[in-house]
Design a protein around this motif. Structure first.
Motif, PDB file in Angstrom:
ATOM      1  N   LEU A 235       0.828  -1.205   0.000  1.00  0.00           N
ATOM      2  CA  LEU A 235       0.000   0.000   0.000  1.00  0.00           C
ATOM      3  C   LEU A 235       0.863   1.256   0.000  1.00  0.00           C
ATOM      4  O   LEU A 235       1.920   1.275   0.631  1.00  0.00           O
ATOM      5  CB  LEU A 235      -0.885   0.052   1.258  1.00  0.00           C
ATOM      6  CG  LEU A 235      -1.925  -1.029   1.436  1.00  0.00           C
ATOM      7  CD1 LEU A 235      -2.514  -0.962   2.838  1.00  0.00           C
ATOM      8  CD2 LEU A 235      -3.022  -0.880   0.398  1.00  0.00           C
ATOM      9  N   THR A 236       0.385   2.275  -0.670  1.00  0.00           N
ATOM     10  CA  THR A 236       1.006   3.591  -0.548  1.00  0.00           C
ATOM     11  C   THR A 236       0.410   4.273   0.678  1.00  0.00           C
ATOM     12  O   THR A 236      -0.611   3.831   1.221  1.00  0.00           O
ATOM     13  CB  THR A 236       0.719   4.461  -1.785  1.00  0.00           C
ATOM     14  OG1 THR A 236      -0.690   4.725  -1.829  1.00  0.00           O
ATOM     15  CG2 THR A 236       1.190   3.797  -3.071  1.00  0.00           C
ATOM     16  N   MET A 237       1.029   5.355   1.090  1.00  0.00           N
ATOM     17  CA  MET A 237       0.494   6.131   2.212  1.00  0.00           C
ATOM     18  C   MET A 237      -0.922   6.609   1.880  1.00  0.00           C
ATOM     19  O   MET A 237      -1.827   6.526   2.713  1.00  0.00           O
ATOM     20  CB  MET A 237       1.415   7.310   2.526  1.00  0.00           C
ATOM     21  CG  MET A 237       0.968   8.167   3.692  1.00  0.00           C
ATOM     22  SD  MET A 237       1.154   7.407   5.313  1.00  0.00           S
ATOM     23  CE  MET A 237       2.902   7.523   5.542  1.00  0.00           C
ATOM     24  N   GLY A 238      -1.118   7.099   0.658  1.00  0.00           N
ATOM     25  CA  GLY A 238      -2.440   7.572   0.248  1.00  0.00           C
ATOM     26  C   GLY A 238      -3.487   6.478   0.272  1.00  0.00           C
ATOM     27  O   GLY A 238      -4.617   6.694   0.732  1.00  0.00           O
ATOM     28  N   GLU A 239      -3.127   5.283  -0.205  1.00  0.00           N
ATOM     29  CA  GLU A 239      -4.074   4.161  -0.188  1.00  0.00           C
ATOM     30  C   GLU A 239      -4.433   3.774   1.240  1.00  0.00           C
ATOM     31  O   GLU A 239      -5.598   3.488   1.547  1.00  0.00           O
ATOM     32  CB  GLU A 239      -3.476   2.960  -0.932  1.00  0.00           C
ATOM     33  CG  GLU A 239      -3.369   3.173  -2.428  1.00  0.00           C
ATOM     34  CD  GLU A 239      -2.493   2.148  -3.125  1.00  0.00           C
ATOM     35  OE1 GLU A 239      -2.703   1.945  -4.324  1.00  0.00           O
ATOM     36  OE2 GLU A 239      -1.584   1.553  -2.480  1.00  0.00           O
ATOM     37  N   ALA A 240      -3.436   3.784   2.123  1.00  0.00           N
ATOM     38  CA  ALA A 240      -3.681   3.439   3.523  1.00  0.00           C
ATOM     39  C   ALA A 240      -4.601   4.471   4.181  1.00  0.00           C
ATOM     40  O   ALA A 240      -5.522   4.109   4.922  1.00  0.00           O
ATOM     41  CB  ALA A 240      -2.362   3.336   4.286  1.00  0.00           C
ATOM     42  N   PHE A 241      -4.374   5.752   3.900  1.00  0.00           N
ATOM     43  CA  PHE A 241      -5.240   6.781   4.462  1.00  0.00           C
ATOM     44  C   PHE A 241      -6.661   6.639   3.929  1.00  0.00           C
ATOM     45  O   PHE A 241      -7.628   6.799   4.665  1.00  0.00           O
ATOM     46  CB  PHE A 241      -4.693   8.180   4.161  1.00  0.00           C
ATOM     47  CG  PHE A 241      -3.735   8.669   5.208  1.00  0.00           C
ATOM     48  CD1 PHE A 241      -4.175   9.449   6.263  1.00  0.00           C
ATOM     49  CD2 PHE A 241      -2.395   8.327   5.144  1.00  0.00           C
ATOM     50  CE1 PHE A 241      -3.289   9.886   7.240  1.00  0.00           C
ATOM     51  CE2 PHE A 241      -1.505   8.763   6.105  1.00  0.00           C
ATOM     52  CZ  PHE A 241      -1.947   9.540   7.163  1.00  0.00           C
ATOM     53  N   ASN A 242      -6.791   6.348   2.637  1.00  0.00           N
ATOM     54  CA  ASN A 242      -8.125   6.147   2.068  1.00  0.00           C
ATOM     55  C   ASN A 242      -8.827   4.963   2.714  1.00  0.00           C
ATOM     56  O   ASN A 242     -10.019   5.023   3.005  1.00  0.00           O
ATOM     57  CB  ASN A 242      -8.060   5.980   0.552  1.00  0.00           C
ATOM     58  CG  ASN A 242      -7.929   7.308  -0.152  1.00  0.00           C
ATOM     59  OD1 ASN A 242      -8.546   8.294   0.230  1.00  0.00           O
ATOM     60  ND2 ASN A 242      -7.121   7.342  -1.196  1.00  0.00           N
ATOM     61  N   LEU A 243      -8.093   3.859   2.970  1.00  0.00           N
ATOM     62  CA  LEU A 243      -8.683   2.723   3.674  1.00  0.00           C
ATOM     63  C   LEU A 243      -9.199   3.151   5.045  1.00  0.00           C
ATOM     64  O   LEU A 243     -10.296   2.765   5.459  1.00  0.00           O
ATOM     65  CB  LEU A 243      -7.647   1.609   3.855  1.00  0.00           C
ATOM     66  CG  LEU A 243      -7.505   0.615   2.735  1.00  0.00           C
ATOM     67  CD1 LEU A 243      -6.309  -0.297   2.978  1.00  0.00           C
ATOM     68  CD2 LEU A 243      -8.762  -0.199   2.575  1.00  0.00           C
ATOM     69  N   PHE A 244      -8.393   3.934   5.751  1.00  0.00           N
ATOM     70  CA  PHE A 244      -8.814   4.432   7.056  1.00  0.00           C
ATOM     71  C   PHE A 244     -10.105   5.237   6.927  1.00  0.00           C
ATOM     72  O   PHE A 244     -11.066   5.026   7.669  1.00  0.00           O
ATOM     73  CB  PHE A 244      -7.708   5.282   7.682  1.00  0.00           C
ATOM     74  CG  PHE A 244      -8.123   5.965   8.955  1.00  0.00           C
ATOM     75  CD1 PHE A 244      -8.227   5.255  10.137  1.00  0.00           C
ATOM     76  CD2 PHE A 244      -8.423   7.324   8.971  1.00  0.00           C
ATOM     77  CE1 PHE A 244      -8.623   5.880  11.316  1.00  0.00           C
ATOM     78  CE2 PHE A 244      -8.816   7.955  10.134  1.00  0.00           C
ATOM     79  CZ  PHE A 244      -8.916   7.232  11.315  1.00  0.00           C
ATOM     80  N   LEU A 245     -10.151   6.163   5.956  1.00  0.00           N
ATOM     81  CA  LEU A 245     -11.337   7.005   5.778  1.00  0.00           C
ATOM     82  C   LEU A 245     -12.556   6.181   5.403  1.00  0.00           C
ATOM     83  O   LEU A 245     -13.664   6.430   5.896  1.00  0.00           O
ATOM     84  CB  LEU A 245     -11.066   8.080   4.725  1.00  0.00           C
ATOM     85  CG  LEU A 245      -9.994   9.100   5.089  1.00  0.00           C
ATOM     86  CD1 LEU A 245      -9.750  10.052   3.916  1.00  0.00           C
ATOM     87  CD2 LEU A 245     -10.359   9.863   6.343  1.00  0.00           C
ATOM     88  N   TYR A 246     -12.381   5.169   4.533  1.00  0.00           N
ATOM     89  CA  TYR A 246     -13.503   4.301   4.173  1.00  0.00           C
ATOM     90  C   TYR A 246     -14.049   3.589   5.404  1.00  0.00           C
ATOM     91  O   TYR A 246     -15.263   3.467   5.579  1.00  0.00           O
ATOM     92  CB  TYR A 246     -13.084   3.260   3.126  1.00  0.00           C
ATOM     93  CG  TYR A 246     -12.713   3.827   1.775  1.00  0.00           C
ATOM     94  CD1 TYR A 246     -13.347   4.949   1.251  1.00  0.00           C
ATOM     95  CD2 TYR A 246     -11.717   3.238   1.009  1.00  0.00           C
ATOM     96  CE1 TYR A 246     -12.994   5.464   0.013  1.00  0.00           C
ATOM     97  CE2 TYR A 246     -11.362   3.738  -0.230  1.00  0.00           C
ATOM     98  CZ  TYR A 246     -12.008   4.858  -0.729  1.00  0.00           C
ATOM     99  OH  TYR A 246     -11.670   5.363  -1.948  1.00  0.00           O
TER     100      TYR A 246
END
Length: 83
Positions: free
Chosen positions: A31-42
């Protein structure tokens, strides 16, 4: 709900060490940092709150936190020792 994803750049202030350690873990997960943050937000949206338990500390933990803030009973250790 999540049809076409519109991406947006944002800025947040993060703990540098925590960020670097998390980036290493995200990389291992592919995962990229952005993908990980998006997972958190989802997950925040899915759970209608934080996707993990957050609660007030018990009396003993509160005492230890207060002592640490006062510099009492502090031992040096690295964040890797917490793992």
């Amino acid at each position: 709900m999540y049809g076409t994803i519109v991406k947006e750049t944002t800025s947040v202030k993060l703990d540098k060490v925590a960020k670097e350690e998390a980036k290493y873990i995200f990389n291992q997960l592919g995962l990229t940092m952005g993908e990980a943050f998006n997972l958190f937000l989802y997950h925040v949206n899915l759970n209608k709150g934080l996707p993990f338990e957050v609660k007030l500390p018990n009396k003993l933990t509160q005492k230890v936190i207060e002592e640490a803030r006062q510099g009492k009973n502090i031992d040096d250790f690295s964040s890797s020792e917490l793992k």
